[in-house]
Design an enzyme around this catalytic site. Sequence first.
Site, PDB file in Angstrom:
ATOM      1  N   LYS A 151      -0.959   4.380   4.770  1.00  0.00           N
ATOM      2  CA  LYS A 151      -1.585   4.218   5.248  1.00  0.00           C
ATOM      3  C   LYS A 151      -0.495   3.616   6.740  1.00  0.00           C
ATOM      4  O   LYS A 151       0.344   3.671   6.912  1.00  0.00           O
ATOM      5  CB  LYS A 151      -1.425   2.347   4.782  1.00  0.00           C
ATOM      6  CG  LYS A 151      -2.543   1.905   5.156  1.00  0.00           C
ATOM      7  CD  LYS A 151      -2.940   0.463   4.358  1.00  0.00           C
ATOM      8  CE  LYS A 151      -3.971  -0.551   4.788  1.00  0.00           C
ATOM      9  NZ  LYS A 151      -5.199  -0.098   4.959  1.00  0.00           N
ATOM     10  N   HIS A 200       1.035  -1.572  -0.036  1.00  0.00           N
ATOM     11  CA  HIS A 200       0.148  -0.046   0.231  1.00  0.00           C
ATOM     12  C   HIS A 200       1.004   1.287   0.047  1.00  0.00           C
ATOM     13  O   HIS A 200       1.555   1.385   0.083  1.00  0.00           O
ATOM     14  CB  HIS A 200      -0.591   0.457   1.039  1.00  0.00           C
ATOM     15  CG  HIS A 200      -2.370  -1.179   0.521  1.00  0.00           C
ATOM     16  ND1 HIS A 200      -1.789  -2.586   1.151  1.00  0.00           N
ATOM     17  CD2 HIS A 200      -3.579  -0.935   1.240  1.00  0.00           C
ATOM     18  CE1 HIS A 200      -3.598  -3.133   0.868  1.00  0.00           C
ATOM     19  NE2 HIS A 200      -4.538  -1.610   0.913  1.00  0.00           N
TER      20      HIS A 200
END
Length: 272
Positions: free
Chosen positions: A164, A160
């Site tokens: 995040k 990600h």
Amino acid sequence: MEYTMAVKIAVTGAAGRMGKTLIEAINLHPDAELTAAIEWSESPAVGVDSGELAGLGKNGISIVANINDVIDHFDVLIDFTAPAATVANSKVCSVNGKKMIIGTTGCSEDDKASIASAANQSAICMATNFSTGVNVCFKLLNDAAKILGDDYDVEIVEAHHRHKVDAPSGTALSMGEAVADGLQRNLKDVAVYGREGQVGARTEKEIGFATVRGGDVVGDHTVMFLADGERVEISHKASSRMSFGRGAVRAAVWIAAQDKGLFDMQDVLGLK
């Protein structure tokens, strides 16, 4: 109960990356209408036109700082924010008869219990990932695990963007749950989160997780079933948050017709 008019939807966290995507997704859905947009009280976006903020042009829906100011303006709240805010919003929605879509990840067991309690009064759909493709992967992973069985080692890799805050991702954990269910294992007992140093040989039943963070990766997930001489991989790669946005709005239209209870995206898609 069936809706014959557009479902009135509120988005909280409206100025964030996902909030803007949700506003766009609502705008694209023929059976959904944005009727409220919410942000935290210190956000500079409070008072700003939500459509203009999302790059769609003015829509006349200004962002407010308190859900109670717009509680009568919507049927369903979509919340992809943070655990504490989501739990608080679930309580407000439940006592006011409002439905809710929850895409917030990183919730504790206590958070989940509080949300489940709120679902006793009103309908809530909570999922770690609202992408239709990812939810099909959950089904495929469960089926694959049942068929391949204990002869295959399982490893899950996810990547990600740098912003995040939770790891592994909620989607990766849900993939692990789908595999563990198929193998009749308890994920809490067999999960291994990262490896370093002299950790010894891999145990027979463990399910490993590896996390990558960097750049602007929207979300990549790969589950590997590994045996001597072969490897089966089931992957999903998201190139846009719109896949999550479309799914969340689809779920919002579906949840509007439910009375009460806690549901997930598998229920929305009829995959159970």
